[in-house]
Design a protein around this motif. Structure first.
Motif, PDB file in Angstrom:
ATOM      1  N   UNK B  42       6.291 -15.003   6.437  1.00 39.30           N
ATOM      2  CA  UNK B  42       6.062 -13.890   5.522  1.00 39.30           C
ATOM      3  C   UNK B  42       6.988 -14.017   4.318  1.00 39.30           C
ATOM      4  N   UNK B  43       6.440 -13.710   3.160  1.00 41.12           N
ATOM      5  CA  UNK B  43       7.185 -13.766   1.907  1.00 41.12           C
ATOM      6  C   UNK B  43       7.361 -12.363   1.356  1.00 41.12           C
ATOM      7  N   UNK B  48       7.165  -6.365  -5.683  1.00 39.48           N
ATOM      8  CA  UNK B  48       5.935  -6.176  -4.909  1.00 39.48           C
ATOM      9  C   UNK B  48       6.242  -5.663  -3.508  1.00 39.48           C
ATOM     10  N   UNK B  49       7.222  -6.283  -2.856  1.00 35.78           N
ATOM     11  CA  UNK B  49       7.533  -5.931  -1.465  1.00 35.78           C
ATOM     12  C   UNK B  49       8.875  -5.242  -1.332  1.00 35.78           C
ATOM     13  N   UNK B  70       5.248 -10.003  13.629  1.00 38.55           N
ATOM     14  CA  UNK B  70       4.165 -10.977  13.840  1.00 38.55           C
ATOM     15  C   UNK B  70       4.319 -11.672  15.200  1.00 38.55           C
ATOM     16  N   UNK B  73       3.304  -9.266  17.900  1.00 35.37           N
ATOM     17  CA  UNK B  73       1.845  -9.160  17.987  1.00 35.37           C
ATOM     18  C   UNK B  73       1.231 -10.299  18.789  1.00 35.37           C
ATOM     19  N   UNK B 204      -4.594  -8.170  20.151  1.00 37.07           N
ATOM     20  CA  UNK B 204      -3.391  -7.533  19.612  1.00 37.07           C
ATOM     21  C   UNK B 204      -3.133  -8.022  18.201  1.00 37.07           C
ATOM     22  N   UNK B 205      -2.629  -7.131  17.367  1.00 36.87           N
ATOM     23  CA  UNK B 205      -2.043  -7.536  16.093  1.00 36.87           C
ATOM     24  C   UNK B 205      -1.062  -6.457  15.680  1.00 36.87           C
ATOM     25  N   UNK B 206      -0.267  -6.722  14.653  1.00 39.19           N
ATOM     26  CA  UNK B 206       0.618  -5.663  14.179  1.00 39.19           C
ATOM     27  C   UNK B 206      -0.001  -5.011  12.947  1.00 39.19           C
ATOM     28  N   UNK B 209      -1.029  -3.995   7.103  1.00 51.10           N
ATOM     29  CA  UNK B 209      -1.849  -3.694   5.920  1.00 51.10           C
ATOM     30  C   UNK B 209      -2.490  -2.313   5.995  1.00 51.10           C
ATOM     31  N   UNK B 213      -7.743  -1.257   7.881  1.00 50.40           N
ATOM     32  CA  UNK B 213      -7.923  -2.651   7.493  1.00 50.40           C
ATOM     33  C   UNK B 213      -7.587  -3.585   8.647  1.00 50.40           C
ATOM     34  N   UNK B 217      -9.731  -6.478  11.043  1.00 51.22           N
ATOM     35  CA  UNK B 217      -9.478  -7.874  11.423  1.00 51.22           C
ATOM     36  C   UNK B 217      -9.821  -8.116  12.889  1.00 51.22           C
ATOM     37  N   UNK B 312      -3.969  -4.509  -0.526  1.00 53.86           N
ATOM     38  CA  UNK B 312      -4.514  -5.766  -1.035  1.00 53.86           C
ATOM     39  C   UNK B 312      -3.360  -6.676  -1.418  1.00 53.86           C
ATOM     40  N   UNK B 313      -3.344  -7.877  -0.873  1.00 63.03           N
ATOM     41  CA  UNK B 313      -2.191  -8.748  -1.103  1.00 63.03           C
ATOM     42  C   UNK B 313      -2.117  -9.255  -2.529  1.00 63.03           C
ATOM     43  N   UNK B 314      -3.277  -9.475  -3.157  1.00 64.17           N
ATOM     44  CA  UNK B 314      -3.302  -9.836  -4.583  1.00 64.17           C
ATOM     45  C   UNK B 314      -4.715  -9.721  -5.086  1.00 64.17           C
TER      46      UNK B 314
END
Lengths: 314, 314
Positions: B42-43, B48-49, B70, B73, B204-206, B209, B213, B217, B312-314
């Motif tokens: 992850x960046x 932005x973050x 991550x 997850x 599973x996921x974390x 977003x 959304x 996924x 939205x990431x970009x």
């Protein structure tokens, strides 16, 4: 353009075993018994490590090859990589650009037998930033290190030096009459993967910041001094042609991605035989002594005074 | 300031086994028999973050925790991380800033029992960019995935939702009267590491977003549909207090770093018992059905119309 579509369009076809088609939060990787993982990471920033109008495929290949060179320096077999992209909006980094970028990755995946495992995509306010963390394997305990050089060892280098430094200056329009092949080498260097030098060399690293500076790392980590001999350094004729006017540039180099090795005298024959079998030229360029620091002697035996030591990262 | 001094000053003390004190081109890592590696990356980009005046230690901890989430997850135990820093010159990111940043890393290394393996430092023309590739382990074949949900499974979430989304808006000065604890949670989320849900949950996921959304996924990767029930979503009173005016913000959330799980009915008791033993709240919030897509029903059973789906990431 959403992150997920973007990844699917450009990168899914590059995904290898364990990447779960880039559909998960992460990826998995297995090792064989007796192996350990070797990791390295390198970032390339637009304007610092590449130019915005460099061909996208060569940017991709250089990104992989800098990382592959780090694995080569540790004697590791490359396996996979993680790719992180921070992408500025409203620029020319569009689908066409990334298709070419992915084609460069695909070509080098094939050449070096590696695959994409995962990564991350974010926006960026301004420069395009590209990062790869590369994953390789090595037999446990057999990773090459920088800290093993001992007084009496020879200092050796694979291939030849100075091509990328001249290629970059030509690319920037600062030096005329440079062979176009040197520019191409600057863009797409050749990492020296595939050698098996554990048990032969006493220390190893790749030359990315320049010969003298990188010798300094081996000397410092090993607690030794290094003396280099200018007349022994290997240069192509197309590089030597510029020595009169650009001697310091060529001698200090940078971006060579050749291996810098130290080797005990009794292992020299093994080193030469191993490299010869793999068609990798290897040249003795200096010697390790007691003390600290690095000096380069000219052909009269006088220490050369440099105005700098090599590439400064920031 | 050279890269090597900079690394020695701030990061050497964080280096763990295999990092060779950050003195090499790379690092090594071993796995135990029967384990496989789990990787995620992850960046975080300034502006932005995180904001340039966020506390450096919380930026460091969030960077680690997004990555730790991550691994959580995927059901993986965190082990090490690679850190990449691209550093703009002439800004306030000086030695004092990085000392605080490294202190944040050190605190979370201790809390989560991880260590620094290696990485890279470059310059940057403008924003500070921080990237972590995190490395964990899992028993072979037991990494949790997104693609296993089946019609009839329940949809579950750990902890509670909406804190970070409100905290960020408060931080930006766009919403008044928000509990300061929510701002702190936005800055330093709590990844749900330490659960062992293999064999219990089907996917599973974390949630990074936003709930809707991220449900999308799981639905897409599994080839299923998901229905969420607004009245079942877990919110703290300090979040519920803003529901009237900021319902969509809270429902769509983002940056929660809770686990989103799907669980077959016959495993529900096991899921609840496992989470209860570890003091992790877990709540059923929806169900998996045949079909595709995600909808959220209000308390009258009507589908809620959202103006967007999430980050939205970009």
């Amino acid at each position: 353009m959403g992150e997920f579509d973007f990844i699917a369009r450009h990168f899914r076809s590059l995904a290898g075993e364990g990447a779960m088609e880039l559909r998960n939060d992460g990826a998995t990787m297995r090792l064989s018994a007796g192996e350990e993982l070797v990791l390295s990471s390198d970032t390339m920033v637009e304007g610092l490590h590449f130019l915005p109008d460099d061909p996208a495929d060569t940017i991709a290949r250089k990104l992989l090859r800098c990382n592959l060179s780090d694995l080569a320096a540790m004697g590791s077999r490359p396996r996979h990589y993680m790719l992180n992209v921070s992408l500025p909006a409203g620029r020319h980094y569009d689908d066409g650009w990334f298709a070419q970028f992915a084609a460069g990755l695909a070509a080098d995946q094939k050449q070096f037998n590696i695959s994409l495992l995962g990564g991350d995509t974010t926006g960026s306010p301004s420069p395009l930033m590209l990062n790869v963390t590369i994953l390789g394997t090595v037999r446990q305990g057999e990773a090459l290190r920088r800290d093993g050089s001992r007084p009496g060892d020879g200092v050796w280098v694979t291939g030849n030096l100075g091509r990328a430094a001249l290629g970059l200056q030509a690319r920037l329009g600062r030096i005329d009459g440079v062979d176009e092949a040197l520019v191409q080498f600057y863009r797409v260097p050749m990492p020296r993967v595939g050698l098996s030098l554990y048990g032969i060399v006493s220390a190893a690293m790749d030359i990315s910041d320049g010969l003298v500076q990188d010798c300094g790392h081996i000397a410092e980590e090993s607690g030794t001094a290094i003396t280099l001999f200018e007349e022994k350094l290997p240069f192509l004729p197309s590089v030597k042609a510029h020595m009169t006017h650009h001697r310091e540039l060529i001698l200090l180099g940078g971006d060579d991605y050749e291996l810098l090795l130290t080797c005990p005298v009794e292992k020299e024959a093994a080193l030469q035989a191993h490299c010869s079998e793999r068609d990798v030229p290897v040249t003795q360029i200096g010697e390790v002594t007691a003390g600290s620091g690095v000096k380069m002697l000219d052909r009269r035996g006088e220490p050369i005074q440099f105005s700098r030591t090599g590439w400064q990262h920031f």
